[in-house]
Motif scaffolding. Structure first.
Motif, PDB file in Angstrom:
ATOM      1  N   GLY A 146       0.792  -1.226   0.000  1.00 48.49           N
ATOM      2  CA  GLY A 146       0.000   0.000   0.000  1.00 48.49           C
ATOM      3  C   GLY A 146       0.822   1.272   0.000  1.00 48.49           C
ATOM      4  N   GLU A 147       0.346   2.274   0.732  1.00 53.15           N
ATOM      5  CA  GLU A 147       1.017   3.567   0.788  1.00 53.15           C
ATOM      6  C   GLU A 147       2.399   3.468   1.424  1.00 53.15           C
ATOM      7  N   GLU A 148       2.552   2.536   2.368  1.00 52.34           N
ATOM      8  CA  GLU A 148       3.852   2.339   2.996  1.00 52.34           C
ATOM      9  C   GLU A 148       4.878   1.911   1.954  1.00 52.34           C
ATOM     10  N   TRP A 149       4.479   0.991   1.066  1.00 53.94           N
ATOM     11  CA  TRP A 149       5.384   0.556  -0.010  1.00 53.94           C
ATOM     12  C   TRP A 149       5.720   1.729  -0.934  1.00 53.94           C
ATOM     13  N   SER A 150       4.710   2.500  -1.329  1.00 53.57           N
ATOM     14  CA  SER A 150       4.932   3.638  -2.242  1.00 53.57           C
ATOM     15  C   SER A 150       5.936   4.623  -1.646  1.00 53.57           C
ATOM     16  N   ASN A 444       6.643 -11.150 -21.432  1.00 52.53           N
ATOM     17  CA  ASN A 444       6.448 -11.293 -19.998  1.00 52.53           C
ATOM     18  C   ASN A 444       6.690 -12.714 -19.496  1.00 52.53           C
ATOM     19  N   ALA A 445       7.205 -13.581 -20.389  1.00 53.21           N
ATOM     20  CA  ALA A 445       7.609 -14.921 -19.944  1.00 53.21           C
ATOM     21  C   ALA A 445       8.982 -14.886 -19.272  1.00 53.21           C
ATOM     22  N   PHE A 446       9.662 -13.741 -19.342  1.00 53.13           N
ATOM     23  CA  PHE A 446      10.972 -13.575 -18.708  1.00 53.13           C
ATOM     24  C   PHE A 446      10.820 -12.574 -17.574  1.00 53.13           C
ATOM     25  N   MET A 447      10.946 -13.049 -16.339  1.00 53.93           N
ATOM     26  CA  MET A 447      10.678 -12.163 -15.203  1.00 53.93           C
ATOM     27  C   MET A 447      11.568 -12.503 -14.008  1.00 53.93           C
ATOM     28  N   PRO A 448      12.893 -12.505 -14.176  1.00 53.56           N
ATOM     29  CA  PRO A 448      13.771 -12.832 -13.048  1.00 53.56           C
ATOM     30  C   PRO A 448      13.701 -11.815 -11.919  1.00 53.56           C
ATOM     31  N   PHE A 449      13.351 -10.562 -12.250  1.00 55.62           N
ATOM     32  CA  PHE A 449      13.233  -9.515 -11.235  1.00 55.62           C
ATOM     33  C   PHE A 449      11.784  -9.064 -11.072  1.00 55.62           C
ATOM     34  N   SER A 450      10.834  -9.911 -11.520  1.00 58.95           N
ATOM     35  CA  SER A 450       9.433  -9.528 -11.602  1.00 58.95           C
ATOM     36  C   SER A 450       9.300  -8.389 -12.627  1.00 58.95           C
ATOM     37  N   PHE A 451       8.182  -7.706 -12.661  1.00 56.39           N
ATOM     38  CA  PHE A 451       8.021  -6.507 -13.490  1.00 56.39           C
ATOM     39  C   PHE A 451       6.781  -5.768 -13.024  1.00 56.39           C
ATOM     40  N   GLY A 452       6.429  -4.688 -13.700  1.00 56.77           N
ATOM     41  CA  GLY A 452       5.330  -3.853 -13.243  1.00 56.77           C
ATOM     42  C   GLY A 452       5.809  -2.900 -12.160  1.00 56.77           C
ATOM     43  N   PRO A 453       4.901  -2.239 -11.461  1.00 49.83           N
ATOM     44  CA  PRO A 453       5.283  -1.259 -10.434  1.00 49.83           C
ATOM     45  C   PRO A 453       6.188  -1.829  -9.345  1.00 49.83           C
ATOM     46  N   ARG A 454       6.069  -3.141  -9.040  1.00 51.79           N
ATOM     47  CA  ARG A 454       6.873  -3.719  -7.962  1.00 51.79           C
ATOM     48  C   ARG A 454       8.104  -4.444  -8.508  1.00 51.79           C
ATOM     49  N   VAL A 455       8.540  -4.082  -9.702  1.00 53.80           N
ATOM     50  CA  VAL A 455       9.776  -4.655 -10.222  1.00 53.80           C
ATOM     51  C   VAL A 455      10.918  -4.348  -9.253  1.00 53.80           C
ATOM     52  N   CYS A 456      11.896  -5.250  -9.174  1.00 51.71           N
ATOM     53  CA  CYS A 456      13.014  -5.087  -8.253  1.00 51.71           C
ATOM     54  C   CYS A 456      13.713  -3.749  -8.479  1.00 51.71           C
ATOM     55  N   VAL A 457      13.788  -2.921  -7.427  1.00 53.62           N
ATOM     56  CA  VAL A 457      14.354  -1.583  -7.548  1.00 53.62           C
ATOM     57  C   VAL A 457      15.851  -1.631  -7.839  1.00 53.62           C
TER      58      VAL A 457
END
Length: 508
Positions: A146-150, A444-457
């Motif tokens: 949530g907001e804490e993550w943002s 999107n079949a390749f996602m070692p660091f995930s993707f989208g807003p929560r992709v690994c920083v």
């Protein structure tokens, strides 16, 4: 009268607790099973309270006792033996239970994209995942919502979005020189490489993110990468017990003691930075990760000293272990495929000569990038992504009720022959020659660091660090897999080589 009131209150509390127990552990699971069954989604029947936790753990544990018969990289059956079994039995979509949490296993990249990106707000970290993860690492960026993550994301992101600078390269040079100097002084040319790269990456993240040395953070790494993982299987085994994390069980007492020590060690590192500013030895906190967090902690009530300690735990382990594991598997692959090692070395000599890569040359090491991507595909740092549906949702033709999680097995996506071709289980970096988006049938079949807003920083930082260290090793050493190497990739707090990776080195 007082006695009657106390008795009445006890009866009400007991009735409420019993009702919640029956609802959570008996009624809800059966209702969800019936609902999903109507929609054609079946799976192994959940065991009361435990679900499939024991079966998953037991099958993974049994894998570790058996080396692979060939030098194969088709590791899905070792990472997720239970999921593979159920996939064959129930189809590509099926439901299994992590305690009382139902998880629909899905292996369709388009649904992955919807959950992690397009419908991001409708799916969040699952409660079961967060409760367990917080025991290991605390409440850092990876495990808040949530907001804490943002807020935390906005705070830490600037520390990772920069090109390699002189201070970063100098630290890599010092760390690598120390490690390679020790390697060349040994009479035995064989070296177990995972320990060496773990020390190098630990020194780099200690210096660049926390402004300290590997030696000062060594005990932190030891606790987070060795002591805590030793307790993980036991913690998972007890995770189905309501409120187990609050019970004075031996495993919890040991974990609490480790976190007390971690808090003390990290507080010492924080206080040292603060004192350097107070005493005038430094004018500012600096713009590394610790400096940014200290500035926020001093100026905002939304980021407390507790938050600061928790984030330090997260980034000590995430910034250290992920890159170390990536480099270990990469060196294993290059040691086993000398033709790729020579191609990579030729690129490094052409682009960098004998110099450490700088910002410009790192971007020109295309083949090294392809090799690292292929390593991440075959041996991903994370094995699964799970998101809980926080509001009823449709994913393509899949109806997901509120409270049901969706689970993606990353190794399964990365080695799906329908997406990657018949050579999906083989080491072939050339598949990335035209970039990630064209490496397979769905990007999107390749996602070692995930993707989208929560992709690994820290993914860019990790890739740059891995390129620089790998380039320096290739400049200085020839290496091959030792005859004593035993191929046994298995789950051990991530996908690890159970017997290590012994390499035979010779100096260039």
């Amino acid at each position: 009268m007082d006695g009657r009131w106390i008795l009445s209150i006890c009866i009400v509390l007991f009735t409420a607790a019993l009702w919640r127990f029956v609802t959570v552990y008996w009624w809800n699971p059966r209702a969800i099973v019936a609902q999903l069954k109507k929609e054609g989604i079946q799976g192994p029947p959940p065991r009361f309270m435990v679900g499939q936790i024991a079966e998953i753990q037991n099958m993974r544990s049994a894998i570790k006792d058996h080396d692979m018969e060939s030098f194969s990289h088709d590791v899905f059956h070792r990472v997720h033996p239970a999921l593979l079994k159920w996939q064959k039995q129930y189809g590509k979509r099926f439901v299994f239970w992590w305690g009382t949490e139902p998880r629909i296993s899905v292996s369709e990249p388009e649904i992955v994209r919807e959950v992690l990106s397009k419908k991001f707000s409708q799916f969040d970290k699952s409660e079961a995942e967060l409760r367990l993860a917080n025991l290991f690492f605390g409440r850092g960026l990876v495990f808040v919502t949530g907001e804490e993550w943002s807020h935390h994301r906005r705070l830490v992101a600037p520390a990772f979005f920069h090109e390699p600078n002189d201070r970063y390269n100098r630290r890599v040079r010092v760390s690598h020189a120390r490690s390679s100097g020790e390697a060349t002084r040994r009479k035995n040319p064989e070296i177990e490489i995972s320990g060496e790269v773990r020390q190098i990456t630990g020194d780099v993240i200690s210096h660049t993110a926390f402004g300290t040395s590997y030696l000062k953070g060594q005990r932190v790494y030891e606790i987070l990468s060795k002591k805590v993982p030793e307790l993980v299987p036991k913690l998972i085994s007890f995770s189905w017990i309501p409120g187990f994390r609050f019970l004075p069980l031996p495993v919890n007492l040991r974990m609490w003691k480790l976190h007390q020590e971690l808090d003390s060690l990290i507080t010492g590192i924080i206080d040292e930075r603060r004192n350097s500013v107070k005493s005038g030895r430094s004018n500012i906190y600096r713009n590394d990760l610790l400096g940014l967090m200290l500035k926020e902690c001093d100026s905002s009530s939304n980021f407390t000293s507790r938050d600061l300690i928790e984030e330090c735990k997260t980034f000590y382990i995430a910034g250290h272990e992920t890159t170390a594991t990536l480099l270990t598997w990469t060196l294993m692959l290059l040691g086993g495929y000398p033709e790729w090692q020579e191609r990579a070395r030729a690129e490094v000599h052409e682009v960098c000569g004998n110099e450490i890569p700088d910002g410009e040359s790192v971007s020109r090491l295309k083949l090294l990038g392809m090799i690292l991507y292929e390593t991440l595909r075959l041996y991903p740092p994370a094995n699964e992504v799970t998101r809980e549906c926080v509001e009823e949702s449709w994913l393509q033709d899949l109806h997901v009720p509120k409270g049901v999680s969706v689970s993606f097995a990353i190794a399964g996506l990365h080695q799906d022959k329908e997406l990657w071709g018949d050579d999906a289980g083989q080491f072939n970096p050339d598949r990335f020659k035209d970039g990630i988006s064209r490496s397979c049938k769905h990007p999107n079949a390749f996602m070692p660091f995930s993707f989208g807003p929560r992709v690994c920083v820290g993914q860019s930082f990790a890739m740059i660090e891995a390129k620089v260290i790998l380039a320096m090793i290739l400049q200085r050493f020839l290496f091959r897999l030792s005859p004593s190497y035993r191929h046994n990739p298995a789950m051990k707090f991530g996908l690890k080589p159970i017997h290590g990776v012994p390499l035979v080195l010779s100096k260039m």
